[in-house]
Design a protein around this motif. Sequence first.
Motif, PDB file in Angstrom:
ATOM      1  N   ARG A 136      -2.487 -40.110  -1.352  1.00  0.00           N
ATOM      2  CA  ARG A 136      -2.881 -40.671  -2.654  1.00  0.00           C
ATOM      3  C   ARG A 136      -2.403 -42.115  -2.798  1.00  0.00           C
ATOM      4  O   ARG A 136      -3.113 -42.973  -3.345  1.00  0.00           O
ATOM      5  N   ALA A 137      -1.209 -42.393  -2.303  1.00  0.00           N
ATOM      6  CA  ALA A 137      -0.698 -43.767  -2.341  1.00  0.00           C
ATOM      7  C   ALA A 137      -1.566 -44.681  -1.471  1.00  0.00           C
ATOM      8  O   ALA A 137      -1.881 -45.818  -1.859  1.00  0.00           O
ATOM      9  N   TYR A 138      -1.946 -44.197  -0.306  1.00  0.00           N
ATOM     10  CA  TYR A 138      -2.821 -44.960   0.593  1.00  0.00           C
ATOM     11  C   TYR A 138      -4.154 -45.279  -0.078  1.00  0.00           C
ATOM     12  O   TYR A 138      -4.637 -46.423  -0.024  1.00  0.00           O
ATOM     13  N   LEU A 139      -4.754 -44.302  -0.734  1.00  0.00           N
ATOM     14  CA  LEU A 139      -6.037 -44.534  -1.398  1.00  0.00           C
ATOM     15  C   LEU A 139      -5.907 -45.568  -2.514  1.00  0.00           C
ATOM     16  O   LEU A 139      -6.808 -46.395  -2.706  1.00  0.00           O
ATOM     17  N   ALA A 140      -4.790 -45.530  -3.237  1.00  0.00           N
ATOM     18  CA  ALA A 140      -4.576 -46.519  -4.305  1.00  0.00           C
ATOM     19  C   ALA A 140      -4.489 -47.927  -3.726  1.00  0.00           C
ATOM     20  O   ALA A 140      -5.064 -48.882  -4.280  1.00  0.00           O
ATOM     21  N   MET A 141      -3.781 -48.079  -2.612  1.00  0.00           N
ATOM     22  CA  MET A 141      -3.686 -49.400  -1.976  1.00  0.00           C
ATOM     23  C   MET A 141      -5.028 -49.838  -1.400  1.00  0.00           C
ATOM     24  O   MET A 141      -5.429 -51.003  -1.512  1.00  0.00           O
ATOM     25  N   GLN A 147      -2.973 -57.449  -0.038  1.00  0.00           N
ATOM     26  CA  GLN A 147      -2.857 -57.506   1.421  1.00  0.00           C
ATOM     27  C   GLN A 147      -1.782 -56.495   1.826  1.00  0.00           C
ATOM     28  O   GLN A 147      -0.628 -56.831   2.031  1.00  0.00           O
ATOM     29  N   TRP A 148      -2.191 -55.255   1.953  1.00  0.00           N
ATOM     30  CA  TRP A 148      -1.262 -54.162   2.190  1.00  0.00           C
ATOM     31  C   TRP A 148      -1.212 -53.764   3.659  1.00  0.00           C
ATOM     32  O   TRP A 148      -2.170 -53.949   4.413  1.00  0.00           O
ATOM     33  N   THR A 149      -0.083 -53.203   4.040  1.00  0.00           N
ATOM     34  CA  THR A 149       0.106 -52.583   5.348  1.00  0.00           C
ATOM     35  C   THR A 149       0.946 -51.331   5.138  1.00  0.00           C
ATOM     36  O   THR A 149       1.961 -51.389   4.442  1.00  0.00           O
ATOM     37  N   ILE A 150       0.529 -50.209   5.733  1.00  0.00           N
ATOM     38  CA  ILE A 150       1.321 -48.985   5.664  1.00  0.00           C
ATOM     39  C   ILE A 150       1.839 -48.667   7.061  1.00  0.00           C
ATOM     40  O   ILE A 150       1.057 -48.410   7.977  1.00  0.00           O
TER      41      ILE A 150
END
Length: 206
Positions: A136-141, A147-150
């Motif tokens: 869910r956090a990934y989908l929000a980003m 400019q996100w990186t997980i």
Amino acid sequence: MKLLLLGSTGRVGSCVLEKAINDGHKVHVIARHPEKLAAHHENLTIHTGDATVNADLEKAMEGCEAVISALGTDGGTVLTDSIPLVIQAMMDRGIKRLVTVGTAGILESRTEPGLLRYQSSESRRRLTRAAEEHHRAYLAMKQSPLQWTIVCPTYLPDGPEIGNYRVEKDYLPMDGTQISTGDTAVFTYKQLSSNEFIKSRVGIAY
């Protein structure tokens, strides 16, 4: 650089904190229990508060140029309560760079295309609640303009920086079985000055 670090008392976050302040960055942290912080330094500003409280986030984020989140799921909804607030506060302040620590469960499955690892037979975990939270956090980003990186580590034992790890965009490196907290922290911290994995998940393992 002035940055906000979330999860600074955790296993990975505490290592990121040490790297950042030793490199001369001005680091702001939010801690519900500041006494748990191992580091004390002139470059460190501690805000007693909660990363799921908007006012606490906004105060700590003021003047920052980037955000690193090493927040875990901790059996609740801390991650998914916090990330939307982080994204909005960053957008309101024109802060673009967000680096977070996730889990290998949200990487793509090699054996079952179209599924994430935690949804497929690749995952050895019977319980998926933590992976669902990270998803869910990934989908929000992913839906944000940031400019996100997980950074997505596999099995994560405590251990120092070794340096001979492998990384791969959107997938866990083949036959990767573990990665130390030290190497995960070093790689996460390095993403502040790298554009290689912008708007991507990146698997990390030995």
